[in-house]
Each structure stands twice: as structure tokens, then as C-alpha cells.
Design a protein around this motif. Structure first.
Motif, short mmCIF file in Angstrom:
data_model
loop_
_atom_site.label_atom_id
_atom_site.label_comp_id
_atom_site.label_asym_id
_atom_site.label_seq_id
_atom_site.Cartn_x
_atom_site.Cartn_y
_atom_site.Cartn_z
N HIS A 3 0.83 -1.21 0.00
CA HIS A 3 0.00 0.00 0.00
C HIS A 3 0.86 1.26 0.00
CE1 HIS A 3 -4.45 -0.60 0.55
NE2 HIS A 3 -4.02 -1.84 0.43
N VAL A 22 -6.19 -6.78 -8.50
CA VAL A 22 -5.69 -7.82 -7.60
C VAL A 22 -6.11 -9.19 -8.12
CG1 VAL A 22 -5.66 -8.66 -5.23
CG2 VAL A 22 -5.86 -6.20 -5.67
N TRP A 32 -7.81 -7.57 0.20
CA TRP A 32 -7.08 -6.51 -0.48
C TRP A 32 -8.01 -5.50 -1.16
CZ3 TRP A 32 -1.80 -5.68 -0.70
CH2 TRP A 32 -1.01 -6.66 -0.10
N ILE A 33 -9.27 -5.85 -1.33
CA ILE A 33 -10.19 -4.96 -2.05
C ILE A 33 -10.86 -4.04 -1.04
CG2 ILE A 33 -11.99 -4.85 -3.80
CD1 ILE A 33 -9.45 -6.42 -4.57
N ASN A 42 -11.57 0.01 -0.45
CA ASN A 42 -11.57 1.34 -1.04
C ASN A 42 -12.28 2.33 -0.14
OD1 ASN A 42 -10.40 0.92 -3.89
ND2 ASN A 42 -11.93 -0.71 -3.75
N TRP A 95 -8.37 -0.11 -5.77
CA TRP A 95 -8.10 -1.55 -5.65
C TRP A 95 -9.30 -2.30 -6.20
CZ3 TRP A 95 -3.25 -2.67 -3.77
CH2 TRP A 95 -2.58 -1.61 -3.18
#
Length: 589
Positions: free
Chosen positions: A479, A493, A505-506, A508, A519
Motif C-alpha cells: 500500500h 488484484v 485486499w479490495i 476502497n 483496488w
């Protein structure tokens, strides 16, 4: 459970933190029992008692110790990077509120931005209530970080616990309870060190219980206002668990006010606050969901298989586009429900009880739980015990039961623990062993504070008062690397086949199209990424295949990180994928 020795960077697998506290507690108790009673006589203390008699000052002291003490610990106990699905959902809510919104419009191509515990339809919002995000948004807007809001809510929770205990116990014992909460919850637990804790639930519950006791004794409008505020906080943090605690307390309070023929000036201000709070809650729910329903209910209908209660039925109508969603909802989240329905209900009930012991009591305070006996005998505690007896079946009926669920009633177990310590003090008149055990118990808590500064228990489930969840491998470093790049970025991703569903990881912010780094999920080969690429032709696009384990595991949170090494997992997205965008065969949003 794995423990990290902070200062020596040595990893030990010999003892869990539970075993460490057990050994420390037994050793300290044995030391105090063997020594004469006149030695190590640090409590009870006359100066402590005199300080506690100034009740407002005592509550302010607990607040400041919680807030400033945690800040003072930052050099050796930094805040952790968010790593739990719940935390990212709360951060989305905080970001939304901090920018003056209640919810956000559903982003186009929203399938690329699906995240756990986040609604995408009918609006883009967190599934959680607004109480804790409001504190976080205050910190984000006025203090520069949502973590400041967490510190503030946790400090208020510890002070409210002290205030609530003052209604049931002598002032010095109430202050002691507030200090125990600071050491065992504020400074080290996930309540005060993460975004998914139960600080606001403690605050609401203690305001409710403390105000109810004061209204019973001498009704005042101020206490009615605080009780109404507690109810609003509970409704917007833990609505179901809050209702379990609130119902018997509210019924008792209404009966008390009716019996005492309380005038309208006593109860009317609180009723107005409660009405306004209910209206605001309904409005918030309607803005988020399009109906007068809590967001978590709509989320369950859309995204969850597992029923929230053991007596419910699974929601098999849900369809998942991504494998991590399926594995989490079908396998992990359903585990307690499947176990209970397969004849292991009693075992599941016992496990839930152990979970709460691990967080609120743990070995150091186990002996103090003898306070259940004097608490049961005293008539002034009966309303609280009836409330707990009413709430416990509801707690146990929940499929999942974690410490921040039960936080709404945290004041009651703390009252029991303090009654246990008081009972030891009274029993010492006949046998000084009890005085030694009282001092030994408090000394064990103090010793464990210093032990915790050296030993950092990680990856513990269920979480105890001192544990921390492990980092998502490479998350913070990657990040930082992407945020440092000039210009706007889009990171697609692509998870590995062995991707662990717990690594999210997603994540926002409230306004996806305008943020510096977006992402997005990789939907290929099932669905082309081309519309996403065309929609963000002005951005530099990257492909991220995140690490699953073993990436730069620091021995502790004070170790230096290596963000440059994170670039090995990120590469430019294949340029051939953009050809169709510039040929006019695909339209942007």
C-alpha cells in the motif's frame, strides 16, 4: 498461539500467552501467601480511597489514563495495520461520515469492488451501525486519523465503566474497576487497538446500567438523558445484544418512575432524546438500505449463507462470483452452526463461555470470580443479575459470539469481579490469607502489564485481552509503495489459487473514482477486465498477485519495514489489454 518476545526478537513456541499468565498468576499468588501480610501491603490504601471519593475526578482520571497512557505506549506498542474484514468495513463508514455523507451511490462496475461486510446494493456502505464510525469520523475529520476516535471512544468507555460502578460499589472499588479496564482492555485488547472492537458498546451499556441505578435511587433529568444516550448508542452499535440488556432494564426503570410518580421534567428530556435518536437511526437505515431495516439484515439477505442465530435457516440462495467469498461464507462462517446442528450444541455453548472468560477474566482475575456468590446474595444487584440471566440465552443463541458482542453487558462481570475482591477484603478479618490473595491478584495484573510489554501474542483466536491479529502479508508495504507513486493508480488484484479468504485486499474509500489508488478485483477469465480498464484510461494500471505468507514477517511491530521489497509482487498490467479501449470498441462509464 504464537508469542513474540519483543525486545530480543526471539520466537518461542513453548508457552502460549494463556500459559504464561497462568504461571505468573500462580507464582505471584504463592509469593504473597508465603510472605507475612505486613509486606507488600500496597492495597487497600488510604490515599487511593480519598482520591476516589471525588467521583468526577476519578472518572476523569480513568479517561485521561486510558487516552494518554495508550499514546505513551506508542513507541513500543504501535497501532496495527487494519487486517480484519470488519475493520475495513468500519473504515469505509468512517470515511463516508467524515465527508458529510450517510451512504454512497453504488459504483459502476461494482463487481470489481466487492468487499466483505460491505453493501454494494442499493447503496455502497458498511453493514455496521453508525455509532462507532461516528467516533472514528470525528477523529478522521478533526484529529487527522480515525484511530484518535477509537482512543476517544475507549477512554470514554473506561470512564463510563467507573461511573457505572460508582452507582453500585464504594468509590474506591469503582475506581479500581476503571483502572482494571484500562490495563486489561484499553491499552492492549482489540477493543482499543483495532477498528472492530466493542468500546462504544461498553460505553452505551455502562451509561444504561449506571443511569438506571441512579434513577432508582433519586430520579434526575440528567440520568434520564444519559440512559437515553446509552440506548441510542446500543441501537447503533450492537442492536440485538443491546436490546437483550435494555429490555429488562427499561421495564424496571419505567416501573420505578411510575412507582415514584416522577414528574415529566424527570423523564421527558430523556424521552425526547430517545425519540430523536430513534428517528435518526431510522433515517440512516433508510438512506443506506432503502427501507427501515438495519444494514446488517440487508447484508445477510444478500451475502451470507450462515444464519445469525442457531435456530435460523441457512440462506442458500446467495450466489458468489469469487472463490474467497464462497470459502468464507460456506465453510468458515458456517462452522459453529453446523457443529450445533450436528449434536454438539452443549459443546458450542461451553466454547462460547470460554471465549468470554479468555477476554474479560483470563487467569489473573479468575480467583476474583468468587464474587458471584456475594453478588447473588445482595438484593441491590438482583436487577443486574436478572438482566444477565435474560440476556445470556440470547447471547448463546447467536451463531457467533465474540467479546465485542457481549461488551454491552461488560459492566456486570466487572461488578462481579470487584465484589470478589471486596469479599476477600472482608474475609481477611477472619483469615489474613484472603488479604494476601487480594493483593496477589492485583499484583498479578500489574506484573502481567510488564510481561505484555515484552511478550506479544499474535494470531490468537479467540482474542484475549492481550492478543493481536497477524498482519496481512505485505499489505502495509505494498500500500505504501502504490500510494507513493505519482499520478492516479489502478491496482487489479489477482489472487493465487491458495489465497486465504482472511486476507482482504479490495478495500476502497467512500468515493472510488476519485481516490489516488483504486483496488479492484480481477474477474478474468470468467469476465473480462476490459470495461474496467477503459473506464480508467487516465490511470496507470498494475497487476498485483499478493503474497500469501512469509513476506517480511517482522519479529514485532517496532521492527523496520522494507517497502521497496514489496514491488516484486506488482507489475504493469499487459499493454495489449488496452488496445480495444483506444480503438473505440468499448465505452467508459
Amino acid at each position: 498461539m504464537t508469542n513474540y518476545i519483543r525486545f530480543f526478537h526471539l520466537e518461542t513456541h513453548l508457552f502460549s500467552f494463556l500459559a504464561i499468565e497462568t504461571l505468573v498468576t500462580l507464582g505471584v499468588l504463592l509469593l504473597f501467601v508465603l510472605l507475612p501480610a505486613r509486606h507488600l501491603a500496597f492495597f487497600p490504601n488510604g490515599g487511593f480511597r480519598r482520591f476516589a471519593q471525588r467521583r468526577r475526578r476519578a472518572c476523569v482520571a480513568v479517561f485521561l489514563l486510558s487516552f494518554l497512557g495508550r499514546i505513551a505506549l506508542l513507541p513500543i506498542e504501535p497501532f496495527r495495520t487494519p487486517n480484519i474484514h470488519d475493520e475495513f468495513s468500519y473504515l469505509l463508514a468512517s470515511d463516508t461520515l467524515a465527508h458529510g455523507r450517510l451512504t454512497n451511490p453504488t459504483p459502476p462496475l461494482w463487481r470489481h469492488f466487492e468487499a466483505f461486510y460491505v453493501l454494494m446494493q442499493p447503496t455502497f456502505a458498511s453493514k455496521y451501525g453508525a455509532a462507532q464510525p461516528l467516533f472514528m469520523a470525528f477523529g478522521q475529520r478533526f484529529l487527522g486519523t480515525p484511530r484518535a476516535g477509537i482512543l476517544l471512544s475507549m477512554a470514554l468507555a473506561a470512564a463510563s465503566l467507573c461511573w457505572m460502578l460508582q452507582a453500585y460499589l464504594p468509590a474506591d472499588w469503582a475506581l479500581l474497576g476503571g483502572l482494571l479496564a484500562v490495563v486489561r482492555i484499553s491499552w492492549f485488547s482489540y477493543f482499543g487497538n483495532s477498528y472492530w472492537g466493542g468500546s462504544v458498546a461498553i460505553l452505551g451499556g455502562c451509561l444504561l446500567l449506571g443511569a438506571a441505578a441512579r434513577l432508582d435511587r433519586a430520579p434526575r433529568a440528567r440520568d434520564g438523558l444519559l440512559m437515553a444516550l446509552g440506548l441510542v448508542l446500543l441501537a447503533n452499535s450492537r442492536p440485538f445484544e443491546g436490546a437483550l440488556v435494555s429490555l429488562p432494564i427499561c421495564l424496571y426503570t419505567v416501573w420505578v418512575l411510575f412507582r415514584k410518580r416522577a414528574r415529566a421534567r424527570i423523564w421527558l428530556p430523556g424521552a425526547v432524546v430517545l425519540f430523536v435518536g430513534a428517528a435518526c437511526t431510522g433515517y440512516y437505515c433508510h438512506r443506506v438500505t432503502g427501507e427501515f431495516t438495519f444494514p446488517w439484515v440487508v447484508y445477510w439477505r444478500q451475502w451470507s449463507i450462515c444464519p445469525p442465530f442457531l435456530f435460523g435457516k441457512p440462506n442458500y440462495s446467495v450466489h458468489y462470483q469469487f472463490r474467497d467469498q464462497l470459502l468464507y461464507n460456506r465453510d468458515y462462517e458456517m462452522a459453529p452452526y453446523a457443529s450445533s446442528t450436528q449434536g454438539n450444541l452443549v459443546a458450542e455453548m461451553a466454547v462460547k463461555g470460554i471465549y468470554q472468560w479468555l477476554f474479560f477474566v483470563f487467569p489473573a482475575l479468575t480467583l476474583a470470580f468468587i464474587g458471584l456468590i456475594p453478588t447473588l446474595r445482595a438484593s441491590k444487584y438482583r436487577v443486574l443479575l436478572y438482566t444477565l440471566a435474560f440476556a445470556c440465552p440470547g447471547f448463546l443463541a447467536e451463531t457467533w459470539l465474540q467479546a465485542h458482542y457481549v461488551a454491552v453487558a461488560a459492566g456486570i462481570p466487572y461488578l462481579i469481579l470487584l465484589n470478589g475482591l471486596r469479599w476477600m477484603r472482608v474475609s481477611a478479618r477472619h483469615n489474613d490469607v484472603w488479604l494476601k490473595l487480594l493483593r496477589g491478584t492485583l499484583a498479578a495484573v500489574i506484573v502481567m502489564f510488564f510481561v505484555r510489554l515484552m511478550v506479544v501474542p499474535e494470531d490468537t483466536f479467540p482474542p484475549n485481552w492481550a492478543s493481536q491479529t497477524g498482519d496481512i502479508p505485505g499489505y502495509e508495504d505494498i500500500h505504501r509503495t502504490m500510494e507513493a507513486k505519482p499520478g492516479k493508480q489502478l491496482v487489479i488484484v489477482r489472487y493465487r489459487p491458495d489465497h486465504f479468504w482472511g486476507y482482504s485486499w479490495i478495500n476502497n474509500g467512500y468515493d472510488i473514482p476519485t481516490q489516488h489508488v483504486i483496488w479492484a478485483r480481477d474477474t478474468e477469465p470468467g469476465e473480462s477486465n476490459l470495461p474496467l480498464l477503459c473506464a480508467f484510461k487516465d490511470r496507470q494500471v498494475w497487476l498485483l498477485v499478493p503474497p500469501e505468507k512469509g513476506f517480511i514477517p517482522p519479529p514485532d511491530r517496532t521492527a523496520r519495514r522494507q517497502p521497496v521489497a514489496a514491488e516484486q509482487f506488482v507489475e504493469p498490467y499487459p499493454a495489449a489489454s488496452f488496445t480495444a479501449c483506444y480503438s473505440g470498441s468499448s465505452e467508459p462509464w
